[in-house]
Design an enzyme around this catalytic site. Sequence first.
Site, PDB file in Angstrom:
ATOM      1  N   ASP A   1       0.858  -1.185   0.000  1.00 36.67           N
ATOM      2  CA  ASP A   1       0.000   0.000   0.000  1.00 36.67           C
ATOM      3  C   ASP A   1       0.895   1.235   0.000  1.00 36.67           C
ATOM      4  OD1 ASP A   1      -2.583   1.278   0.184  1.00 36.67           O
ATOM      5  OD2 ASP A   1      -3.225  -0.431   1.379  1.00 36.67           O
TER       6      ASP A   1
ATOM      7  N   ASP B   1      -3.185   4.648  -2.346  1.00 37.38           N
ATOM      8  CA  ASP B   1      -4.315   5.133  -1.568  1.00 37.38           C
ATOM      9  C   ASP B   1      -4.754   6.520  -2.055  1.00 37.38           C
ATOM     10  OD1 ASP B   1      -5.963   4.676   0.921  1.00 37.38           O
ATOM     11  OD2 ASP B   1      -4.994   6.552   1.503  1.00 37.38           O
TER      12      ASP B   1
ATOM     13  N   GLU C   1      -6.348   3.870  -6.110  1.00 31.28           N
ATOM     14  CA  GLU C   1      -7.669   4.135  -5.548  1.00 31.28           C
ATOM     15  C   GLU C   1      -8.084   5.533  -5.999  1.00 31.28           C
ATOM     16  OE1 GLU C   1      -9.904   3.947  -1.222  1.00 31.28           O
ATOM     17  OE2 GLU C   1      -7.920   4.866  -1.344  1.00 31.28           O
TER      18      GLU C   1
ATOM     19  N   HIS D   1     -11.076  -3.468   2.709  1.00 31.03           N
ATOM     20  CA  HIS D   1     -11.048  -3.105   4.125  1.00 31.03           C
ATOM     21  C   HIS D   1     -11.950  -1.924   4.454  1.00 31.03           C
ATOM     22  CE1 HIS D   1      -8.270  -0.411   2.166  1.00 31.03           C
ATOM     23  NE2 HIS D   1      -8.294   0.380   3.212  1.00 31.03           N
ATOM     24  N   ASP D   2     -12.450  -1.225   3.428  1.00 30.18           N
ATOM     25  CA  ASP D   2     -13.336  -0.078   3.641  1.00 30.18           C
ATOM     26  C   ASP D   2     -14.796  -0.393   3.347  1.00 30.18           C
ATOM     27  OD1 ASP D   2     -11.344   1.719   4.408  1.00 30.18           O
ATOM     28  OD2 ASP D   2     -10.921   2.313   2.343  1.00 30.18           O
TER      29      ASP D   2
END
Length: 572
Positions: A101, A202, A263, A337-338
Amino acid sequence: MSSSDLRWWKNSTVYQIYPRSFCDSNGDGIGDIPGITSKLDHLKTLGVDVVWLSPVYQSPNDDNGYDISDYRAIMGEFGTMADFDAMLAGMTERGIALMMDLVVNHTSDEHDWFRQARSSRDNPYHDYYIWQEPVDGREPNNWESVFSGSAWTFNEATGEYYLHMFSPKQPDLNWENPQVRAEVYDLMHFWFKKGVRGFRMDVINLISKPWLTHGTLPDAPVVQNGFFQPAIDMVKHGPRFMEFMREMRREVLDHYDSITVGEAPCATVQEARDITHPETGALDMVFQFEHMDLDSQSGKGKWALKALQLPDLKASLSRWQSGLHGQGWNSLYWNNHDQPRIVSRFGDDSPAYRERSAKMLATCLHLMQGTPYVYQGEELGMTNVAWPTIDHYQDIETRNMYRVATQERGQIPARVMRSIHAKGRDNARTPMQWTVQAQGGFTSGTPWLAVNDNHTHINAEAALADPQSVFHHYRQLIALRKQHPVLVHGRYELLLPRHPHLFAYLRDDGQQRLLVLCNFSGQFQRLPLTELPTLKGAEPLIGNLPFDEWQMAPDTLAAWEARAYWLADTST
């Protein structure tokens, strides 16, 4: 076939690990890197090619690791750099690539850069971040952060506000500063040289802030009757975004055989084409959220619930399938994870239909064009939780929203909890369910977040032992992508666009032709055969019910049933 069509990640499947919740090796209740290493054979059996590892860098953990204080150090509770190297070696031995990440829209406020930046306007690191003067003694405008509250926090030492699109402990970096960009590229080289194969980036499309180029700082539109009004639309995909990304490609990515996904909140299809075009873009694929917003009321934020309408989901996914075909590349995901657990969200997590609907959802997604992503526990059909009070929840976004909604905006607590049960991020973060044992085999201690009570019947040990489990269905789907080029390269065509319950589509590469049929309801659905290709001579490929049941009811799909047929006629 062009060289871009042959990129290795196009027929790969990615598995996301959220390390805090995956496997705890030392009994402190927190998942760690040695725990991941101990479970690599699970991933090998599943057949995945890439692991996306959520942040393991040094962090004060305001946002569970997405607030980084040292990009070149491992968080102590996860282990050491030696543990990381051993994990990476174990993945390499099993033919699994590692994607880290990359969180570089912001740092932690405890990063040394920000500690220095906030000390003085004259400090050389001050320009690493984004500052604005007060307006009439208060915040520069009305922007709200994604985690509720103002996106601006006052810094006493310099008499300025700094921007944070997330927590106040996550100040946004100033990408207009070439020194910031050089720092980011250097840390990317550091991890590539260790053997990492790529990065998930991210909120990467927030790095170019439009007003820093054109000089105006507008207010965000006020949302009436919404839970909050984050200003993401005001800061995404700014004028210099593609310039920055092409520079990253030139300075770093072109030097490695990598896999990258950005993302990209609020991204449009055209923006995604720009980002992922094989010649003129910069990244391999993006994560977009259009299909993840369809069960929220438009313009009111994710917590304002509404029922999913299947035609909307079909239209959204199909728009991206068609829009990127031959001009970019899609990521395929239901979970991360979100996001809440998909079987509880778009399926049916009741005992009667949990496994069947989980398999249907997997079939629908994995047979589309793009690189599939599997989030830990998805391959088991793990479900949401519905804890009774906010005290059970750990997630900063959830807790902040509850406080603002109930204390400042007068929302009824029970209504807010319904939204949390449906959309809260802790749904995805409950520990991985490995066995029937206490704490699901995740830890010998007290877990940092409670294990879902249903681990007694939903766990990896039981799933691997059952050849008809959700796990083995995922394993078959992952294997099919490597066996059949049509799944990688074939064009996609939506059928029955307005049908309220059936999701039907074709995949066709001129050599093979595949028909996919999925029932997104708990009732039998009769197939409108006159609106579908003929099934005469069709051969079953994969489904979530036995093939002999297809023959007994060729014109009907059972509740939550999925079927994929090879069609005898390969003409278009």
